[in-house]
Write a protein that holds these residues in place. Structure first.
Motif, PDB file in Angstrom:
ATOM      1  N   TYR A 291       0.917  -1.377  -0.080  1.00 17.36           N
ATOM      2  CA  TYR A 291      -0.210   0.249   0.667  1.00 17.36           C
ATOM      3  C   TYR A 291       0.737   1.035  -0.382  1.00 17.36           C
ATOM      4  O   TYR A 291      -0.106   2.391   0.086  1.00 17.36           O
ATOM      5  N   GLN A 292       2.226   1.069  -0.729  1.00 19.01           N
ATOM      6  CA  GLN A 292       2.952   2.526   0.635  1.00 19.01           C
ATOM      7  C   GLN A 292       2.638   3.287  -1.476  1.00 19.01           C
ATOM      8  O   GLN A 292       2.767   4.144  -0.457  1.00 19.01           O
ATOM      9  N   ARG A 293       3.307   2.791  -2.014  1.00 16.88           N
ATOM     10  CA  ARG A 293       2.976   3.387  -3.245  1.00 16.88           C
ATOM     11  C   ARG A 293       1.172   4.692  -3.563  1.00 16.88           C
ATOM     12  O   ARG A 293       1.562   5.541  -3.946  1.00 16.88           O
ATOM     13  N   GLY A 294       0.254   3.476  -3.398  1.00 18.92           N
ATOM     14  CA  GLY A 294      -1.301   3.818  -3.603  1.00 18.92           C
ATOM     15  C   GLY A 294      -1.564   4.731  -2.158  1.00 18.92           C
ATOM     16  O   GLY A 294      -2.245   5.940  -2.582  1.00 18.92           O
ATOM     17  N   MET A 295      -1.280   4.706  -1.046  1.00 14.41           N
ATOM     18  CA  MET A 295      -0.989   5.235  -0.318  1.00 14.41           C
ATOM     19  C   MET A 295      -0.567   7.486  -0.429  1.00 14.41           C
ATOM     20  O   MET A 295      -1.135   8.217  -0.657  1.00 14.41           O
ATOM     21  N   TYR A 296       0.596   7.359  -1.231  1.00 18.44           N
ATOM     22  CA  TYR A 296       1.653   8.435  -1.531  1.00 18.44           C
ATOM     23  C   TYR A 296       0.466   9.002  -2.264  1.00 18.44           C
ATOM     24  O   TYR A 296       0.406  10.241  -2.812  1.00 18.44           O
ATOM     25  N   ALA A 297       0.317   8.092  -3.719  1.00 19.31           N
ATOM     26  CA  ALA A 297      -0.683   8.767  -4.745  1.00 19.31           C
ATOM     27  C   ALA A 297      -2.175   9.521  -4.225  1.00 19.31           C
ATOM     28  O   ALA A 297      -2.446  10.275  -4.270  1.00 19.31           O
ATOM     29  N   VAL A 298      -2.570   8.713  -3.560  1.00 16.39           N
ATOM     30  CA  VAL A 298      -4.147   9.380  -2.393  1.00 16.39           C
ATOM     31  C   VAL A 298      -3.695  10.864  -2.141  1.00 16.39           C
ATOM     32  O   VAL A 298      -4.136  11.907  -1.926  1.00 16.39           O
ATOM     33  N   ALA A 299      -2.490  10.455  -1.668  1.00 16.02           N
ATOM     34  CA  ALA A 299      -2.272  11.614  -0.242  1.00 16.02           C
ATOM     35  C   ALA A 299      -1.818  13.193  -1.527  1.00 16.02           C
ATOM     36  O   ALA A 299      -2.292  14.547  -0.856  1.00 16.02           O
ATOM     37  N   LEU A 300      -1.267  12.504  -2.152  1.00 18.96           N
ATOM     38  CA  LEU A 300      -0.446  13.894  -3.328  1.00 18.96           C
ATOM     39  C   LEU A 300      -1.534  14.003  -4.282  1.00 18.96           C
ATOM     40  O   LEU A 300      -1.783  15.146  -4.587  1.00 18.96           O
ATOM     41  N   HIS A 301      -2.497  13.516  -4.377  1.00 20.46           N
ATOM     42  CA  HIS A 301      -3.528  13.595  -5.002  1.00 20.46           C
ATOM     43  C   HIS A 301      -4.568  15.113  -4.233  1.00 20.46           C
ATOM     44  O   HIS A 301      -5.487  15.732  -4.845  1.00 20.46           O
TER      45      HIS A 301
ATOM     46  N   SER B  22       4.102  17.291   1.861  1.00 22.44           N
ATOM     47  CA  SER B  22       3.129  17.101   2.392  1.00 22.44           C
ATOM     48  C   SER B  22       2.605  15.223   2.222  1.00 22.44           C
ATOM     49  O   SER B  22       2.236  15.097   3.239  1.00 22.44           O
ATOM     50  N   ALA B  23       2.762  15.085   0.704  1.00 20.70           N
ATOM     51  CA  ALA B  23       1.901  13.777   0.906  1.00 20.70           C
ATOM     52  C   ALA B  23       3.057  12.923   1.704  1.00 20.70           C
ATOM     53  O   ALA B  23       2.583  11.756   1.971  1.00 20.70           O
ATOM     54  N   GLU B  24       4.161  12.862   0.941  1.00 25.32           N
ATOM     55  CA  GLU B  24       5.280  11.777   1.953  1.00 25.32           C
ATOM     56  C   GLU B  24       4.612  11.879   3.788  1.00 25.32           C
ATOM     57  O   GLU B  24       5.188  11.021   4.288  1.00 25.32           O
ATOM     58  N   ASP B  25       4.817  13.016   4.631  1.00 30.28           N
ATOM     59  CA  ASP B  25       4.230  13.397   5.503  1.00 30.28           C
ATOM     60  C   ASP B  25       2.397  12.724   6.308  1.00 30.28           C
ATOM     61  O   ASP B  25       2.858  11.811   7.858  1.00 30.28           O
ATOM     62  N   ALA B  26       1.967  13.048   4.985  1.00 25.76           N
ATOM     63  CA  ALA B  26       0.934  12.339   5.405  1.00 25.76           C
ATOM     64  C   ALA B  26       0.858  10.527   6.064  1.00 25.76           C
ATOM     65  O   ALA B  26       0.882  10.429   6.421  1.00 25.76           O
ATOM     66  N   VAL B  27       1.944  10.827   4.633  1.00 26.34           N
ATOM     67  CA  VAL B  27       1.527   8.938   4.635  1.00 26.34           C
ATOM     68  C   VAL B  27       2.881   8.300   5.765  1.00 26.34           C
ATOM     69  O   VAL B  27       2.126   7.420   6.235  1.00 26.34           O
ATOM     70  N   GLN B  28       3.400   8.958   6.411  1.00 27.24           N
ATOM     71  CA  GLN B  28       4.763   8.482   7.267  1.00 27.24           C
ATOM     72  C   GLN B  28       3.361   8.642   8.626  1.00 27.24           C
ATOM     73  O   GLN B  28       3.242   7.295  10.103  1.00 27.24           O
ATOM     74  N   ASP B  29       2.365   9.822   8.957  1.00 24.88           N
ATOM     75  CA  ASP B  29       1.835   9.932   9.482  1.00 24.88           C
ATOM     76  C   ASP B  29       0.957   8.582  10.064  1.00 24.88           C
ATOM     77  O   ASP B  29       0.869   8.518  10.930  1.00 24.88           O
TER      78      ASP B  29
ATOM     79  N   LYS C  79      -0.318   5.770  12.699  1.00 22.62           N
ATOM     80  CA  LYS C  79      -1.803   5.514  13.087  1.00 22.62           C
ATOM     81  C   LYS C  79      -1.663   3.810  12.915  1.00 22.62           C
ATOM     82  O   LYS C  79      -2.244   3.348  14.433  1.00 22.62           O
ATOM     83  N   ILE C  80      -0.969   3.136  12.173  1.00 21.59           N
ATOM     84  CA  ILE C  80      -1.265   2.172  11.993  1.00 21.59           C
ATOM     85  C   ILE C  80      -0.608   1.275  12.492  1.00 21.59           C
ATOM     86  O   ILE C  80      -1.194   0.175  13.545  1.00 21.59           O
TER      87      ILE C  80
ATOM     88  N   TRP D  20     -10.194   0.993   4.212  1.00 23.64           N
ATOM     89  CA  TRP D  20      -9.895   0.846   5.434  1.00 23.64           C
ATOM     90  C   TRP D  20      -8.449   2.006   5.884  1.00 23.64           C
ATOM     91  O   TRP D  20      -8.013   3.181   6.014  1.00 23.64           O
ATOM     92  N   ILE D  21      -7.354   1.147   4.669  1.00 22.04           N
ATOM     93  CA  ILE D  21      -5.955   2.452   4.350  1.00 22.04           C
ATOM     94  C   ILE D  21      -6.126   3.477   4.123  1.00 22.04           C
ATOM     95  O   ILE D  21      -6.056   4.325   4.334  1.00 22.04           O
ATOM     96  N   VAL D  22      -6.944   3.228   2.811  1.00 22.63           N
ATOM     97  CA  VAL D  22      -7.452   4.101   1.754  1.00 22.63           C
ATOM     98  C   VAL D  22      -8.046   5.849   2.673  1.00 22.63           C
ATOM     99  O   VAL D  22      -7.786   6.597   3.004  1.00 22.63           O
TER     100      VAL D  22
END
Length: 127
Positions: free
Chosen positions: A25-35, A42-49, A53-54, A72-74
């Motif tokens: 899910y790493q790449r997909g999470m980054y894509a959603v955050a960047l969107h 900021s997208a990288e920060d969101a993914v790390q956050d 949480k997970i 759930w992750i999305v």
């Protein structure tokens, strides 16, 4: 970064499962955050956050069926990105707008006279 997250888990089976989830899910999470954020940092920060949480809620994550885990992750990354965006907008609204150096007339303490003429010009253009 994966090794730092994995080291936070105590059981080996949790480490293996987390590694699989991370790889999936790493790449997909980054894509959603960047969107939502339109900024790679900021997208990288969101993914790390979200990874933090997970990890904090990993017992819950383990219990979620594999087919539902992606949703759930999305949801988590989307909500985290939107919260970051709201926070950025709130901070931007609280900061006074910068005034260019030399834009304030030293004698009168008002904005540059040409700025007023510019506003009149814009007003005529929109009329």
């Amino acid at each position: 970064m994966l090794s730092a997250f994995v080291s936070l888990l105590e059981q080996e089976e949790d480490r293996i499962l987390f590694s699989q989830i991370y790889q999936s899910y790493q790449r997909g999470m980054y894509a959603v955050a960047l969107h939502f954020l339109h900024d790679p940092s900021s997208a990288e920060d969101a993914v790390q956050d979200v990874w933090v949480k997970i990890i904090e809620h990993f017992p819950v994550c383990k219990e979620i069926p594999c087919k539902e885990r992606e949703f759930w992750i999305v949801c988590i990354i989307k909500n985290t990105a939107l919260n970051m965006l709201r926070h950025q907008q709130y901070q931007a609204a609280e900061e006074p707008a910068p005034v260019a150096s030399g834009a304030i007339d030293d004698e009168t303490g008002t904005l540059w006279p040409r700025f007023g003429r510019f506003l009149l010009f814009i007003g005529r253009c929109w009329s």
